[in-house]
Design a protein around this motif. Structure first.
Motif, PDB file in Angstrom:
ATOM      1  N   THR A 197      70.371  16.298  55.115  1.00 12.18           N
ATOM      2  CA  THR A 197      69.593  17.228  55.928  1.00 12.18           C
ATOM      3  C   THR A 197      70.362  17.518  57.201  1.00 12.18           C
ATOM      4  O   THR A 197      71.193  16.711  57.638  1.00 12.18           O
ATOM      5  CB  THR A 197      68.196  16.672  56.290  1.00 12.18           C
ATOM      6  N   LYS A 203      69.774  19.839  61.174  1.00 10.54           N
ATOM      7  CA  LYS A 203      68.813  20.529  62.022  1.00 10.54           C
ATOM      8  C   LYS A 203      69.143  22.015  62.167  1.00 10.54           C
ATOM      9  O   LYS A 203      70.291  22.406  62.353  1.00 10.54           O
ATOM     10  CB  LYS A 203      68.803  19.903  63.418  1.00 10.54           C
ATOM     11  N   ASP A 208      64.375  20.028  59.821  1.00  8.18           N
ATOM     12  CA  ASP A 208      65.409  19.527  58.919  1.00  8.18           C
ATOM     13  C   ASP A 208      65.526  20.422  57.695  1.00  8.18           C
ATOM     14  O   ASP A 208      64.588  20.525  56.897  1.00  8.18           O
ATOM     15  CB  ASP A 208      65.079  18.101  58.464  1.00  8.18           C
ATOM     16  N   LEU A 209      66.680  21.075  57.536  1.00  7.45           N
ATOM     17  CA  LEU A 209      66.951  21.840  56.334  1.00  7.45           C
ATOM     18  C   LEU A 209      67.504  20.908  55.260  1.00  7.45           C
ATOM     19  O   LEU A 209      68.316  20.026  55.546  1.00  7.45           O
ATOM     20  CB  LEU A 209      67.961  22.955  56.605  1.00  7.45           C
ATOM     21  N   ALA A 210      67.063  21.119  54.036  1.00  4.85           N
ATOM     22  CA  ALA A 210      67.497  20.278  52.919  1.00  4.85           C
ATOM     23  C   ALA A 210      68.792  20.824  52.337  1.00  4.85           C
ATOM     24  O   ALA A 210      68.912  22.023  52.062  1.00  4.85           O
ATOM     25  CB  ALA A 210      66.412  20.247  51.842  1.00  4.85           C
ATOM     26  N   PHE A 266      72.559  24.595  50.707  1.00  3.02           N
ATOM     27  CA  PHE A 266      71.325  24.188  51.381  1.00  3.02           C
ATOM     28  C   PHE A 266      70.242  25.233  51.196  1.00  3.02           C
ATOM     29  O   PHE A 266      70.500  26.376  50.828  1.00  3.02           O
ATOM     30  CB  PHE A 266      71.578  23.934  52.874  1.00  3.02           C
ATOM     31  N   GLU A 284      62.941  23.051  49.529  1.00  2.00           N
ATOM     32  CA  GLU A 284      62.461  21.862  50.229  1.00  2.00           C
ATOM     33  C   GLU A 284      62.586  21.967  51.750  1.00  2.00           C
ATOM     34  O   GLU A 284      62.193  21.049  52.468  1.00  2.00           O
ATOM     35  CB  GLU A 284      63.218  20.614  49.753  1.00  2.00           C
ATOM     36  N   SER A 285      63.150  23.073  52.246  1.00  2.60           N
ATOM     37  CA  SER A 285      63.246  23.258  53.699  1.00  2.60           C
ATOM     38  C   SER A 285      61.934  23.839  54.223  1.00  2.60           C
ATOM     39  O   SER A 285      61.422  24.818  53.675  1.00  2.60           O
ATOM     40  CB  SER A 285      64.402  24.197  54.057  1.00  2.60           C
ATOM     41  N   TYR A 340      76.954  21.233  61.453  1.00  2.00           N
ATOM     42  CA  TYR A 340      76.772  19.967  60.732  1.00  2.00           C
ATOM     43  C   TYR A 340      78.089  19.519  60.096  1.00  2.00           C
ATOM     44  O   TYR A 340      78.503  18.351  60.244  1.00  2.00           O
ATOM     45  CB  TYR A 340      75.690  20.129  59.658  1.00  2.00           C
TER      46      TYR A 340
END
Length: 312
Positions: A11, A13, A18-20, A69, A76-77, A103
């Motif tokens: 994950t 930010k 939180d992005l999956a 992502f 899931e995000s 990230y």
């Protein structure tokens, strides 16, 4: 977190949530070494278990780290507080991509960072790269960069979409409840025959259904986090095509891979005409637009080309 070769769930930010993501690492991955990394961008309205799950392993097999992502509100995000799922807005896709680059840049084993986009992902990567020079090279496959002609040729139809989107946005604001639509006329329950019978371009509809449809290889049955339904004000954002208007501002070397016989070919060729950077173009007659999503021969051709370009 201990990362190992293959697919690792991660994950990061963006917009405070939180992005999956899935981080694909090459065989023999050693965290003490440095690797070239790729931020992936997927077609509309995909999630990370579709194009990223196809291109991630392919690029990892070629020695790269690949991050796929789910954008804000997709898969899931989570959506932002008070907002709704399936709201894939272009400006946020670009900012999510910048945060994905951040990230990757924070990982001690990442060296240079590149961008790889497919379909709408090509427009996302090209747009993100205009002002994010942390992205050192970009590659676009079946990209929708020069989408104005594609979306605005029939202005009456475009304005009808916008009118419907405006009305939906107003109603959602007033009620707080989401309204979902099928942007391409394909919902999650239609059979292939039903969709083709209702489509203006049956051949195009057939190949789209074979991927996205209820019984498609990456449709809602195969990928439970995916749906063909989308938030109803989408046209207010998707009708913007930024990258073609900033093409001459892109400084990073670029690779454009596309099907010369696809109806979307002008979205690549018209973009290339506006580029002023160092760029390469690879056109295929034997593959369709959607073939590059999943057909083994097309995926091998595109990922081989991308790997060679990024390795230069």
């Amino acid at each position: 977190m201990t990362l190992t070769a293959g697919k690792d769930a991660v994950t990061f930010k963006s917009f405070g949530v939180d992005l999956a993501g899935d981080l694909y690492l090459p065989e023999g991955f050693d965290p003490s070494k440095k690797y070239k990394a790729i931020v992936g961008a997927s077609p509309f309205p995909q999630v990370k278990d579709q194009i990223p799950a196809t291109y991630g392993p392919e690029m990892a097999a070629r020695g790269f780290i690949y991050l796929g992502f789910n954008y804000l509100g997709m898969g899931e995000s989570p959506a932002l507080p008070g907002e709704h799922k399936q709201s894939r807005y272009m400006f946020r896709l670009i900012e999510n991509t910048w945060d994905a680059v951040s990230y990757l840049g924070a990982l001690p084993f990442v060296d240079e960072i590149y961008g790889l986009g497919v379909c709408q992902g090509g427009a996302i990567i090209a747009s993100a790269a205009v002002t994010d020079h942390r992205i050192k090279k970009i590659a676009m496959v079946s990209g929708m960069m020069a989408a104005d002609a594609f979306q605005w040729t029939d202005r009456e139809a475009a304005h009808q979409q916008i009118t419907a989107a405006n009305a939906a946005k107003q109603k959602m604001y007033e009620t707080g409840a989401p309204i979902y639509v099928a942007p391409f006329g394909l919902n999650d329950e239609m059979s292939r025959e039903e969709f083709i019978a209702a489509a203006a371009y049956p051949e195009m509809a057939g190949e789209s259904y074979d991927y996205y449809g209820r019984d498609g290889v990456k449709g809602p049955k195969a990928v439970p986090s995916f749906t063909n339904m989308h938030i109803a004000d989408q046209a207010m954002q998707s009708m913007f095509s930024l990258s073609e208007h900033y093409a001459d501002k892109i400084v990073q070397p670029a690779l454009v891979v596309y099907s010369a016989t696809a109806f979307t070919a002008p979205c690549s060729t018209q973009f290339v005409e506006k580029l002023t950077n160092d760029h390469e173009v690879l056109a295929f007659d034997e593959f369709s637009h959607v073939d590059f999503y999943y057909k083994p021969e097309a995926v091998k051709a595109s990922t081989d080309a991308v790997a060679a370009f990024f390795d230069k």
